[in-house]
Write a protein that holds these residues in place. Structure first.
Motif, short mmCIF file in Angstrom:
data_model
loop_
_atom_site.label_atom_id
_atom_site.label_comp_id
_atom_site.label_asym_id
_atom_site.label_seq_id
_atom_site.Cartn_x
_atom_site.Cartn_y
_atom_site.Cartn_z
N UNK A 99 0.85 -1.19 0.00
CA UNK A 99 0.00 0.00 0.00
C UNK A 99 0.88 1.24 0.00
N UNK A 100 0.59 2.16 -0.89
CA UNK A 100 1.36 3.40 -1.00
C UNK A 100 0.68 4.48 -0.16
N UNK A 101 1.41 5.04 0.79
CA UNK A 101 0.84 5.95 1.77
C UNK A 101 1.54 7.31 1.74
N UNK A 102 0.75 8.35 2.03
CA UNK A 102 1.28 9.70 2.26
C UNK A 102 0.83 10.13 3.65
N UNK A 103 1.69 10.81 4.37
CA UNK A 103 1.38 11.30 5.72
C UNK A 103 1.37 12.82 5.69
N UNK A 104 0.29 13.44 6.15
CA UNK A 104 0.17 14.89 6.18
C UNK A 104 -0.05 15.37 7.61
N UNK A 105 0.92 16.08 8.14
CA UNK A 105 0.84 16.63 9.50
C UNK A 105 1.84 17.77 9.58
N UNK A 106 1.47 18.85 10.28
CA UNK A 106 2.37 20.00 10.32
C UNK A 106 3.50 19.87 11.34
N UNK A 107 3.51 18.81 12.12
CA UNK A 107 4.59 18.59 13.09
C UNK A 107 5.56 17.55 12.53
N UNK A 108 6.80 17.94 12.37
CA UNK A 108 7.79 17.05 11.77
C UNK A 108 7.98 15.77 12.57
N UNK A 109 7.97 15.89 13.91
CA UNK A 109 8.17 14.70 14.73
C UNK A 109 7.02 13.71 14.57
N UNK A 110 5.80 14.22 14.34
CA UNK A 110 4.65 13.35 14.12
C UNK A 110 4.77 12.64 12.78
N UNK B 16 7.97 6.04 10.51
CA UNK B 16 8.75 4.94 11.07
C UNK B 16 7.86 3.80 11.52
N UNK B 17 6.72 4.13 12.13
CA UNK B 17 5.80 3.10 12.61
C UNK B 17 5.22 2.29 11.45
N UNK B 18 4.75 2.99 10.43
CA UNK B 18 4.14 2.31 9.28
C UNK B 18 5.17 1.50 8.50
N UNK B 19 6.43 1.95 8.53
CA UNK B 19 7.49 1.25 7.81
C UNK B 19 7.79 -0.12 8.40
N UNK B 20 7.29 -0.40 9.59
CA UNK B 20 7.51 -1.72 10.20
C UNK B 20 6.63 -2.79 9.57
N UNK B 21 5.65 -2.38 8.77
CA UNK B 21 4.72 -3.32 8.15
C UNK B 21 5.14 -3.62 6.71
N UNK B 22 5.31 -4.89 6.36
CA UNK B 22 5.80 -5.23 5.02
C UNK B 22 4.85 -4.86 3.89
#
Length: 257
Positions: free
Chosen positions: A40-51, A57-63
């Motif tokens: 699954x190809x995902x994009x993350x949108x949030x104005x906080x860089x740490x988020x 990093x969390x989603x990258x743990x899933x193959x």
């Protein structure tokens, strides 16, 4: 921790290029079969860089997930999604330049599904986000496993709401926005009595197994009823069905809901 950048550089879990040729972006997938198709190809949108980095990093743990890009505001999210055609974008609501609600509306019909992730202090935005076309809504304090499941369910073409959102927030916003329904949601008379009851239970936040138990029928029968409800009312998924049930007056919000 390395994470995808706003230009759409792919993340760690694989190259999102060649394997995607066999499936059009935004095509619903079958949940629970991560190896049957490209990640699954995902994009993350949030104005906080740490988020953004944390979710990447969390989603990258899933193959079966590949984060192909991140965005710091809604405008960047829309631009990235139009360029990269991801399956799903995890969208914050309150962002600079363009908020997540407007971005969600601009992505409607693009094939990219939107999963809203935000906090309870942004309650006033829930109804707007769902009405704009968000396919799901979760709170940011959700567990990792619940997040992974939500991404898979929404990417597979189903709607998803946290039960607390369904039971407490949607009811409140419907109460605050009285008015006659418009369009296909007004035609509830097209539903059979059983389909109407299923719609009511969906709006109460019940899952298919819970509805099956309440009505003493099989889960497969419930799925059939849900599919017919969506088809007859011209709705995309059960998230829209929740909104339709409240807007049509089928479910009347109660004080303290």
């Amino acid at each position: 921790m390395s994470s995808p950048n706003a230009s759409g550089a792919p993340g760690t879990p694989g190259d999102p290029s060649a394997p995607e040729a066999s499936r059009a972006p935004g095509t619903p997938r079958t949940p629970g079969t991560p190896n049957a198709a490209a990640p699954l190809r995902l994009v993350i949108a949030d104005d906080h860089e740490v988020v953004r980095a944390g979710y990447a990093g969390l989603l990258a743990t899933q193959p079966d997930f590949t984060v192909v890009g991140t965005a710091a505001d809604g405008a960047q999210a829309v631009e990235l999604c139009r360029e990269l055609l991801p399956d799903l974008v995890l969208m914050d609501v309150r962002m600079p330049v363009m908020d997540g609600i407007e971005a969600t509306g601009r992505l409607a019909g693009s094939g990219t599904r939107v999963l809203i992730l935000t906090t309870f202090d942004l309650d006033e935005h829930v109804y707007d986000a769902l009405s704009a076309g968000a396919a799901g809504f979760l709170l940011k304090d959700v567990t990792a496993e619940r997040l992974f499941d939500a991404v898979r369910v929404v990417a597979a073409g189903e709607g998803l709401l946290a039960p607390t959102v369904t039971r407490r927030l949607i009811a409140e916003f419907a109460r605050l926005r009285p008015g006659p329904p418009a369009g296909p949601v007004a035609r509830l008379d097209a539903l059979t009595p059983r389909e109407t009851e299923v719609l009511r239970l969906i709006a109460e936040g019940l899952s298919n197994p819970e509805i099956a138990g309440r009505l003493h029928v099989s889960e497969e029968t419930v799925k059939t009823h849900v599919s017919r409800v969506l088809g007859k009312l011209g709705l995309r998924d059960r998230t829209q069905a929740v909104v339709a049930a409240y807007e049509s007056g089928l479910v009347v919000p109660r004080a303290g809901a």
